[in-house]
Design a protein around this motif. Structure first.
Motif, PDB file in Angstrom:
ATOM      1  N   GLN A  60       4.247   8.301  10.587  1.00  0.00           N
ATOM      2  CA  GLN A  60       3.405   7.666   9.562  1.00  0.00           C
ATOM      3  C   GLN A  60       1.966   8.182   9.656  1.00  0.00           C
ATOM      4  O   GLN A  60       1.279   8.286   8.643  1.00  0.00           O
ATOM      5  CB  GLN A  60       3.417   6.147   9.717  1.00  0.00           C
TER       6      GLN A  60
ATOM      7  N   GLY B 216      -2.233  -2.199   9.439  1.00  0.00           N
ATOM      8  CA  GLY B 216      -0.770  -2.154   9.592  1.00  0.00           C
ATOM      9  C   GLY B 216      -0.135  -0.791   9.358  1.00  0.00           C
ATOM     10  O   GLY B 216       1.082  -0.692   9.267  1.00  0.00           O
ATOM     11  N   ILE B 217      -0.947   0.216   9.306  1.00  0.00           N
ATOM     12  CA  ILE B 217      -0.446   1.587   9.140  1.00  0.00           C
ATOM     13  C   ILE B 217      -1.471   2.543   9.777  1.00  0.00           C
ATOM     14  O   ILE B 217      -2.672   2.257   9.649  1.00  0.00           O
ATOM     15  CB  ILE B 217      -0.232   1.930   7.648  1.00  0.00           C
TER      16      ILE B 217
ATOM     17  N   ARG C  18       9.678  -6.014  17.750  1.00  0.00           N
ATOM     18  CA  ARG C  18       8.460  -5.534  17.092  1.00  0.00           C
ATOM     19  C   ARG C  18       7.448  -5.041  18.121  1.00  0.00           C
ATOM     20  O   ARG C  18       6.799  -4.020  17.934  1.00  0.00           O
ATOM     21  CB  ARG C  18       7.823  -6.675  16.277  1.00  0.00           C
TER      22      ARG C  18
ATOM     23  N   TYR D 144      15.112  -5.146   6.296  1.00  0.00           N
ATOM     24  CA  TYR D 144      14.384  -4.529   7.422  1.00  0.00           C
ATOM     25  C   TYR D 144      13.399  -5.525   8.015  1.00  0.00           C
ATOM     26  O   TYR D 144      13.321  -5.683   9.220  1.00  0.00           O
ATOM     27  CB  TYR D 144      13.609  -3.282   6.957  1.00  0.00           C
ATOM     28  N   VAL D 145      12.649  -6.187   7.136  1.00  0.00           N
ATOM     29  CA  VAL D 145      11.617  -7.132   7.597  1.00  0.00           C
ATOM     30  C   VAL D 145      12.254  -8.253   8.411  1.00  0.00           C
ATOM     31  O   VAL D 145      11.782  -8.598   9.489  1.00  0.00           O
ATOM     32  CB  VAL D 145      10.830  -7.706   6.392  1.00  0.00           C
TER      33      VAL D 145
ATOM     34  N   VAL E 273       4.271  -4.870   1.613  1.00  0.00           N
ATOM     35  CA  VAL E 273       5.732  -4.933   1.782  1.00  0.00           C
ATOM     36  C   VAL E 273       6.257  -6.272   1.257  1.00  0.00           C
ATOM     37  O   VAL E 273       7.216  -6.323   0.475  1.00  0.00           O
ATOM     38  CB  VAL E 273       6.116  -4.732   3.273  1.00  0.00           C
ATOM     39  N   ARG E 274       5.597  -7.359   1.661  1.00  0.00           N
ATOM     40  CA  ARG E 274       6.071  -8.692   1.219  1.00  0.00           C
ATOM     41  C   ARG E 274       5.923  -8.854  -0.299  1.00  0.00           C
ATOM     42  O   ARG E 274       6.769  -9.459  -0.948  1.00  0.00           O
ATOM     43  CB  ARG E 274       5.328  -9.798   1.978  1.00  0.00           C
TER      44      ARG E 274
ATOM     45  N   ASP F 114       9.945 -14.020  10.686  1.00  0.00           N
ATOM     46  CA  ASP F 114       9.979 -13.015  11.752  1.00  0.00           C
ATOM     47  C   ASP F 114       9.069 -13.375  12.927  1.00  0.00           C
ATOM     48  O   ASP F 114       9.052 -12.701  13.938  1.00  0.00           O
ATOM     49  CB  ASP F 114       9.672 -11.600  11.215  1.00  0.00           C
TER      50      ASP F 114
ATOM     51  N   LEU G 215       8.477   3.392   2.224  1.00  0.00           N
ATOM     52  CA  LEU G 215       7.113   2.879   2.393  1.00  0.00           C
ATOM     53  C   LEU G 215       6.077   3.751   1.670  1.00  0.00           C
ATOM     54  O   LEU G 215       5.224   3.242   0.938  1.00  0.00           O
ATOM     55  CB  LEU G 215       6.776   2.791   3.886  1.00  0.00           C
TER      56      LEU G 215
ATOM     57  N   ARG H  49       6.191 -17.840   9.672  1.00  0.00           N
ATOM     58  CA  ARG H  49       6.883 -16.664   9.138  1.00  0.00           C
ATOM     59  C   ARG H  49       8.210 -16.525   9.866  1.00  0.00           C
ATOM     60  O   ARG H  49       8.269 -16.661  11.081  1.00  0.00           O
ATOM     61  CB  ARG H  49       6.023 -15.423   9.392  1.00  0.00           C
TER      62      ARG H  49
ATOM     63  N   GLY I 214       1.685  -4.958   5.648  1.00  0.00           N
ATOM     64  CA  GLY I 214       2.704  -6.022   5.672  1.00  0.00           C
ATOM     65  C   GLY I 214       2.691  -6.831   4.379  1.00  0.00           C
ATOM     66  O   GLY I 214       3.744  -7.242   3.874  1.00  0.00           O
TER      67      GLY I 214
ATOM     68  N   ARG J  50       2.107   3.042  12.081  1.00  0.00           N
ATOM     69  CA  ARG J  50       2.708   2.365  13.226  1.00  0.00           C
ATOM     70  C   ARG J  50       3.485   3.321  14.117  1.00  0.00           C
ATOM     71  O   ARG J  50       3.999   2.935  15.148  1.00  0.00           O
ATOM     72  CB  ARG J  50       3.623   1.263  12.744  1.00  0.00           C
TER      73      ARG J  50
ATOM     74  N   LYS K 222      -6.097  -8.436  14.374  1.00  0.00           N
ATOM     75  CA  LYS K 222      -6.489  -7.293  13.533  1.00  0.00           C
ATOM     76  C   LYS K 222      -6.664  -7.673  12.062  1.00  0.00           C
ATOM     77  O   LYS K 222      -7.593  -7.193  11.423  1.00  0.00           O
ATOM     78  CB  LYS K 222      -5.554  -6.099  13.705  1.00  0.00           C
TER      79      LYS K 222
ATOM     80  N   GLU L 258      12.437  -4.854  11.817  1.00  0.00           N
ATOM     81  CA  GLU L 258      12.384  -3.382  11.847  1.00  0.00           C
ATOM     82  C   GLU L 258      11.382  -2.853  10.843  1.00  0.00           C
ATOM     83  O   GLU L 258      11.055  -3.531   9.859  1.00  0.00           O
ATOM     84  CB  GLU L 258      13.774  -2.819  11.506  1.00  0.00           C
ATOM     85  N   LEU L 259      10.914  -1.631  11.093  1.00  0.00           N
ATOM     86  CA  LEU L 259       9.985  -1.021  10.149  1.00  0.00           C
ATOM     87  C   LEU L 259      10.731  -0.549   8.916  1.00  0.00           C
ATOM     88  O   LEU L 259      11.875  -0.089   9.009  1.00  0.00           O
ATOM     89  CB  LEU L 259       9.281   0.183  10.792  1.00  0.00           C
TER      90      LEU L 259
END
Ligand code: AMP
Length: 227
Positions: A98, A91-92, A177, A57-58, A40-41, A167, A69, A165, A37, A94, A18, A62-63
């Protein structure tokens, strides 16, 4: 200038391609690209008060909770994008909560209702792709074993050492996930199907083939909307 290309939400499990398709679309249409994502990072990297909390969370797979957010990350960012251009949302949403919050934010920001582009691949392929992928920590491009730079472990664009990464290497975080993805996204897909805004694409094919398919469907939407 009026916006011609539709706003698109790209949805698919990790490793469905994606992000690659989102980038290609944004390039083709000159659209804004919002990669959740990455937002967030970036917030974690800013080392602000919230960074530590968000990081936890990351790292657990977890979300990030909706209130953080939307209020602290998404809404401020959406204010800054050029609203004359289409927006690709990566990414949104999810999960259904949201979807509802994004819908309200879109309405409030006077942004046109998006279409949902759903890239589907089986779970076995998710594991295969994710466990082998590397990322450039500088430009955040993902690398597959076939890509230039993967074997040498170097991003050819940034000349930066590729990494995995955290995760992505943790199988149990990945399982978590993926199970969250399946549980929460079906309702979203059903909703967009119901309102006739679902574009469903087989993500198992090559990047080029998937992109061709995606462009064909989007061009059809553009033509239908002109009528
Ligand atoms: P991604 O790069 O899309 O795999 O996202 C990395 C991490 O960022 C996720 O594991 C979540 O912790 C967080 N994240 C990304 N998108 C969202 C979202 N829509 N809602 C909450 N957290 C998110």
């Amino acid at each position: 200038m009026a916006q011609i290309t539709p706003n698109i939400i790209i949805l698919g499990p990790q490793g469905s391609g994606k992000s690659t398709q989102a980038e290609m679309l944004a390039k083709t249409f000159g659209s804004n690209l919002i990669v959740t994502g990455q937002l967030v990072r970036n917030t974690i990297k800013k080392n602000i008060n919230l960074s530590k909390k968000i990081k936890s969370y990351v790292e657990r797979g977890e979300l990030v909770p909706d209130d953080i957010l939307f209020k602290k990350i998404y809404e401020p960012h959406l204010k800054r994008v050029n609203k004359n251009k289409a927006i690709i949302f990566d990414g949104i949403p999810r999960k259904p909560s949201q979807m509802n919050k994004l819908h309200l934010l879109i309405k409030k920001s006077k942004i046109k209702e998006p279409y949902l582009l759903y890239l589907y691949i089986p779970d076995s392929l998710v594991y295969k792709r994710i466990l082998s992928r590397k990322i450039c920590p500088k430009c955040e491009k993902n690398y597959k074993p076939k890509d230039i730079g993967y074997k040498k472990n170097l991003c050819p664009k940034c000349i930066t050492k590729l990494v995995k990464r955290k995760d992505d290497t943790d199988k149990s975080a990945l399982r978590k996930r993926l199970s969250i993805f399946h549980k929460d996204t079906q309702k979203i897909i059903n909703h967009y199907k119901k309102i006739n805004r679902l574009i469903k694409i087989d993500g198992r094919k090559s990047v080029t083939k998937v992109n061709k398919e995606v462009l064909k469907k989007i061009k059809k939407i553009c033509n239908d909307n002109k009528k």
